[in-house]
Design a protein around this motif. Structure first.
Motif, short mmCIF file in Angstrom:
data_model
loop_
_atom_site.label_atom_id
_atom_site.label_comp_id
_atom_site.label_asym_id
_atom_site.label_seq_id
_atom_site.Cartn_x
_atom_site.Cartn_y
_atom_site.Cartn_z
N VAL A 183 20.14 -1.77 -11.69
CA VAL A 183 19.52 -2.28 -10.47
C VAL A 183 19.21 -1.16 -9.49
O VAL A 183 18.11 -1.08 -8.95
N ASP A 184 20.16 -0.27 -9.24
CA ASP A 184 19.94 0.82 -8.27
C ASP A 184 18.81 1.74 -8.70
O ASP A 184 18.06 2.24 -7.86
N GLU A 185 18.68 1.98 -9.99
CA GLU A 185 17.60 2.83 -10.47
C GLU A 185 16.24 2.16 -10.25
O GLU A 185 15.28 2.80 -9.83
N VAL A 186 16.17 0.86 -10.52
CA VAL A 186 14.93 0.13 -10.30
C VAL A 186 14.55 0.19 -8.83
O VAL A 186 13.41 0.51 -8.48
N ILE A 187 15.50 -0.09 -7.95
CA ILE A 187 15.24 -0.07 -6.51
C ILE A 187 14.74 1.32 -6.09
O ILE A 187 13.77 1.44 -5.35
N GLY A 188 15.38 2.36 -6.59
CA GLY A 188 15.00 3.72 -6.24
C GLY A 188 13.62 4.12 -6.74
O GLY A 188 12.90 4.86 -6.08
N ARG A 189 13.23 3.60 -7.88
CA ARG A 189 11.94 3.98 -8.47
C ARG A 189 10.76 3.21 -7.91
O ARG A 189 9.68 3.77 -7.74
N ILE A 190 10.94 1.90 -7.65
CA ILE A 190 9.77 1.10 -7.26
C ILE A 190 9.78 0.65 -5.80
O ILE A 190 8.79 0.14 -5.31
N GLY A 191 10.91 0.84 -5.12
CA GLY A 191 10.96 0.48 -3.71
C GLY A 191 10.03 1.36 -2.89
O GLY A 191 9.94 2.56 -3.10
N GLY A 192 9.29 0.76 -1.98
CA GLY A 192 8.42 1.51 -1.08
C GLY A 192 7.01 1.74 -1.60
O GLY A 192 6.19 2.31 -0.89
N ILE A 193 6.71 1.31 -2.82
CA ILE A 193 5.35 1.47 -3.33
C ILE A 193 4.41 0.58 -2.52
O ILE A 193 4.71 -0.58 -2.25
N ASP A 194 3.28 1.13 -2.12
CA ASP A 194 2.31 0.42 -1.28
C ASP A 194 1.09 0.02 -2.11
O ASP A 194 0.66 0.75 -3.00
N CYS A 195 0.53 -1.13 -1.81
CA CYS A 195 -0.69 -1.60 -2.46
C CYS A 195 -1.74 -1.89 -1.40
O CYS A 195 -1.56 -2.80 -0.57
N GLY A 196 -2.79 -1.12 -1.39
CA GLY A 196 -3.92 -1.38 -0.51
C GLY A 196 -3.59 -1.34 0.98
O GLY A 196 -4.22 -2.06 1.75
N GLY A 197 -2.62 -0.55 1.39
CA GLY A 197 -2.28 -0.43 2.80
C GLY A 197 -1.51 -1.62 3.37
O GLY A 197 -1.42 -1.79 4.58
N ARG A 198 -0.96 -2.44 2.50
CA ARG A 198 -0.21 -3.62 2.95
C ARG A 198 1.20 -3.29 3.42
O ARG A 198 1.89 -4.15 3.97
N GLY A 199 1.66 -2.09 3.10
CA GLY A 199 3.03 -1.73 3.44
C GLY A 199 4.03 -2.22 2.40
O GLY A 199 5.23 -2.01 2.54
N THR A 200 3.54 -2.85 1.37
CA THR A 200 4.37 -3.34 0.27
C THR A 200 3.49 -3.50 -0.96
O THR A 200 2.30 -3.19 -0.93
N SER A 201 4.08 -3.94 -2.05
CA SER A 201 3.37 -4.16 -3.31
C SER A 201 4.22 -5.09 -4.16
O SER A 201 5.37 -5.39 -3.80
N CYS A 202 3.70 -5.51 -5.29
CA CYS A 202 4.51 -6.33 -6.19
C CYS A 202 5.77 -5.57 -6.64
O CYS A 202 6.87 -6.13 -6.59
N PRO A 203 5.66 -4.29 -7.05
CA PRO A 203 6.89 -3.58 -7.40
C PRO A 203 7.87 -3.49 -6.22
O PRO A 203 9.07 -3.69 -6.38
N ASP A 204 7.35 -3.21 -5.03
CA ASP A 204 8.22 -3.13 -3.86
C ASP A 204 8.90 -4.46 -3.59
O ASP A 204 10.10 -4.51 -3.27
N GLN A 205 8.17 -5.56 -3.71
CA GLN A 205 8.76 -6.87 -3.48
C GLN A 205 9.84 -7.17 -4.53
O GLN A 205 10.87 -7.76 -4.22
#
Length: 95
Positions: free
Chosen positions: A62-84
């Protein structure tokens, strides 16, 4: 991310379901075995990308997933599906 369901299954695994915010996908589901992602599914969103992300995170902690995909942005939304998806895992950890 809105946590819709957190359930401990009969075999001890944990099922999570969440409703993402500010992205195209509608529902995210994860099954955890201890602190390892056993399975994940995203309904809605960009099919190839969401399938790729969920496939790649299987077997990861879990911690590795959070570290790798947390904070990814999609189209300037400030979030993304991976981030969510990382937000859903953070809700699990913080509970």
């Amino acid at each position: 991310m809105i946590l819709l369901k957190k359930e401990t299954l009969d075999d001890g695994r944990v099922y999570l379901a969440g409703q993402p915010e500010n992205v195209c996908s509608r529902v995210m589901e994860v099954i955890l075995n201890g602190d390892v992602v056993e399975d994940a599914r995203i309904t809605g969103g960009c099919g190839g990308n969401t399938q790729g992300v969920t496939c790649l995170m299987k077997g990861m902690k879990v911690d590795e997933v959070i570290g790798r995909i947390g904070g990814i942005d999609c189209g300037g939304r400030g979030t993304s599906c991976p981030d969510q998806l990382s937000q859903l895992l953070k809700l699990y950890k913080d509970a």
